[in-house]
Design a protein around this motif. Structure first.
Motif, PDB file in Angstrom:
ATOM      1  N   LEU A   1      53.595  28.686  96.771  1.00 12.25           N
ATOM      2  CA  LEU A   1      53.185  28.917  95.392  1.00 12.25           C
ATOM      3  C   LEU A   1      51.341  29.197  95.363  1.00 12.25           C
ATOM      4  CD1 LEU A   1      55.116  26.159  93.538  1.00 12.25           C
ATOM      5  CD2 LEU A   1      55.279  28.487  93.620  1.00 12.25           C
ATOM      6  N   ASP A   2      50.821  29.050  96.582  1.00  4.67           N
ATOM      7  CA  ASP A   2      49.585  29.449  96.719  1.00  4.67           C
ATOM      8  C   ASP A   2      49.287  30.993  96.575  1.00  4.67           C
ATOM      9  OD1 ASP A   2      47.952  27.029  97.088  1.00  4.67           O
ATOM     10  OD2 ASP A   2      48.166  27.177  99.223  1.00  4.67           O
ATOM     11  N   ASN A   3      50.275  31.792  96.833  1.00  6.52           N
ATOM     12  CA  ASN A   3      50.329  33.199  96.579  1.00  6.52           C
ATOM     13  C   ASN A   3      50.523  33.242  95.278  1.00  6.52           C
ATOM     14  OD1 ASN A   3      50.930  35.751  96.339  1.00  6.52           O
ATOM     15  ND2 ASN A   3      52.083  35.938  98.375  1.00  6.52           N
ATOM     16  N   PRO A   4      49.398  34.093  94.481  1.00  5.87           N
ATOM     17  CA  PRO A   4      49.340  34.374  93.123  1.00  5.87           C
ATOM     18  C   PRO A   4      50.262  35.178  92.662  1.00  5.87           C
ATOM     19  CG  PRO A   4      47.550  35.561  94.356  1.00  5.87           C
ATOM     20  CD  PRO A   4      48.378  34.628  95.207  1.00  5.87           C
ATOM     21  N   ILE A   5      51.203  35.982  93.531  1.00 14.77           N
ATOM     22  CA  ILE A   5      52.220  36.620  92.807  1.00 14.77           C
ATOM     23  C   ILE A   5      53.620  35.742  92.489  1.00 14.77           C
ATOM     24  CG2 ILE A   5      51.371  38.889  93.771  1.00 14.77           C
ATOM     25  CD1 ILE A   5      53.833  38.613  95.726  1.00 14.77           C
ATOM     26  N   ASN A   6      53.487  34.625  93.280  1.00 13.40           N
ATOM     27  CA  ASN A   6      54.303  33.543  92.846  1.00 13.40           C
ATOM     28  C   ASN A   6      54.379  32.493  91.715  1.00 13.40           C
ATOM     29  OD1 ASN A   6      55.807  35.029  95.029  1.00 13.40           O
ATOM     30  ND2 ASN A   6      54.994  33.404  96.630  1.00 13.40           N
ATOM     31  N   SER A   7      55.479  32.133  91.135  1.00 18.02           N
ATOM     32  CA  SER A   7      55.305  31.084  90.116  1.00 18.02           C
ATOM     33  C   SER A   7      56.574  30.377  90.121  1.00 18.02           C
ATOM     34  CB  SER A   7      54.950  31.509  88.566  1.00 18.02           C
ATOM     35  OG  SER A   7      56.154  32.628  88.320  1.00 18.02           O
ATOM     36  N   ALA A   8      56.316  29.058  89.677  1.00 12.85           N
ATOM     37  CA  ALA A   8      57.475  28.408  89.481  1.00 12.85           C
ATOM     38  C   ALA A   8      57.512  27.261  88.418  1.00 12.85           C
ATOM     39  CB  ALA A   8      57.665  27.311  90.644  1.00 12.85           C
ATOM     40  N   LYS A   9      58.905  27.042  87.983  1.00  8.05           N
ATOM     41  CA  LYS A   9      59.003  26.260  86.673  1.00  8.05           C
ATOM     42  C   LYS A   9      60.307  25.060  87.200  1.00  8.05           C
ATOM     43  CE  LYS A   9      58.529  28.888  82.634  1.00  8.05           C
ATOM     44  NZ  LYS A   9      58.267  28.196  81.389  1.00  8.05           N
ATOM     45  N   THR A  10      60.122  23.784  86.503  1.00  4.31           N
ATOM     46  CA  THR A  10      61.333  22.885  86.790  1.00  4.31           C
ATOM     47  C   THR A  10      62.314  23.619  85.953  1.00  4.31           C
ATOM     48  OG1 THR A  10      60.726  21.538  85.042  1.00  4.31           O
ATOM     49  CG2 THR A  10      59.791  21.174  87.214  1.00  4.31           C
ATOM     50  N   ILE A  11      63.573  23.203  86.596  1.00  5.09           N
ATOM     51  CA  ILE A  11      65.056  23.358  85.766  1.00  5.09           C
ATOM     52  C   ILE A  11      65.671  22.218  85.548  1.00  5.09           C
ATOM     53  CG2 ILE A  11      65.101  25.928  85.896  1.00  5.09           C
ATOM     54  CD1 ILE A  11      67.095  25.284  88.523  1.00  5.09           C
ATOM     55  N   VAL A  12      66.407  21.852  84.591  1.00  4.94           N
ATOM     56  CA  VAL A  12      67.203  20.556  84.377  1.00  4.94           C
ATOM     57  C   VAL A  12      68.588  20.950  83.891  1.00  4.94           C
ATOM     58  CG1 VAL A  12      67.240  18.551  82.813  1.00  4.94           C
ATOM     59  CG2 VAL A  12      64.782  19.389  83.306  1.00  4.94           C
ATOM     60  N   TRP A  13      69.629  20.641  84.255  1.00  5.15           N
ATOM     61  CA  TRP A  13      70.747  20.608  83.957  1.00  5.15           C
ATOM     62  C   TRP A  13      71.209  20.390  82.497  1.00  5.15           C
ATOM     63  CZ3 TRP A  13      74.132  24.160  85.645  1.00  5.15           C
ATOM     64  CH2 TRP A  13      75.411  23.982  85.421  1.00  5.15           C
ATOM     65  N   ASN A  14      71.707  21.282  81.696  1.00  5.60           N
ATOM     66  CA  ASN A  14      72.168  20.801  80.372  1.00  5.60           C
ATOM     67  C   ASN A  14      73.579  20.552  80.491  1.00  5.60           C
ATOM     68  OD1 ASN A  14      73.079  20.974  77.613  1.00  5.60           O
ATOM     69  ND2 ASN A  14      71.495  22.137  77.223  1.00  5.60           N
ATOM     70  N   TYR A  15      73.997  19.115  80.311  1.00  2.00           N
ATOM     71  CA  TYR A  15      75.314  18.588  80.450  1.00  2.00           C
ATOM     72  C   TYR A  15      76.257  19.129  79.265  1.00  2.00           C
ATOM     73  CZ  TYR A  15      74.082  16.063  84.573  1.00  2.00           C
ATOM     74  OH  TYR A  15      73.273  15.702  85.749  1.00  2.00           O
ATOM     75  N   ASN A  16      75.650  19.411  77.986  1.00  2.00           N
ATOM     76  CA  ASN A  16      76.350  19.809  76.916  1.00  2.00           C
ATOM     77  C   ASN A  16      76.713  21.199  77.136  1.00  2.00           C
ATOM     78  OD1 ASN A  16      76.025  17.463  75.596  1.00  2.00           O
ATOM     79  ND2 ASN A  16      73.767  17.809  74.837  1.00  2.00           N
TER      80      ASN A  16
END
Length: 109
Positions: free
Chosen positions: A48-63
């Motif tokens: 993620l130090d590389n400026p061309i990369n990005s990240a988000k969290t993801i959460v499982w939607n049980y519904n």
């Protein structure tokens, strides 16, 4: 630009040591999350130090039975005191500390 998602963590005490990281792609207009791979704290910081990369969290939607995109993730701190954190918002469930703790499970990645 490469996009990644983090769905879970491993920790030692109160310190996160590893992350479950998915590669994110777009297939026919739909977001697709690849299989999770275990990244050490050091490896995800390099990624993620590389400026061309990005990240988000993801959460499982049980519904609905699908991943839901969460908070943006950023690298903060200096030197050996660097770490990941989610961009502050009013949602607690998508913060890194609130993701699945794979250390509690007997998972092999």
């Amino acid at each position: 630009m490469a996009q990644y998602a983090i769905s879970g963590i491993w920790n030692s005490g109160s310190n996160i040591t590893d992350y479950a990281v998915h590669r994110v792609s777009n297939v026919n207009g739909s977001t697709v999350y690849g299989s999770a791979k275990k990244y050490s704290k050091e490896d995800i910081l390099i990624l993620l130090d590389n400026p061309i990369n990005s990240a988000k969290t993801i959460v499982w939607n049980y519904n609905s039975g699908v991943w839901r995109s969460g908070a943006d993730i950023e690298v903060v701190g200096f030197g050996v005191n660097r770490y990941l954190r989610t961009v502050p918002d009013a949602t607690v469930t998508d913060n890194l500390d609130n993701l699945i703790n794979f250390g509690w499970l007997n998972c092999k990645f």
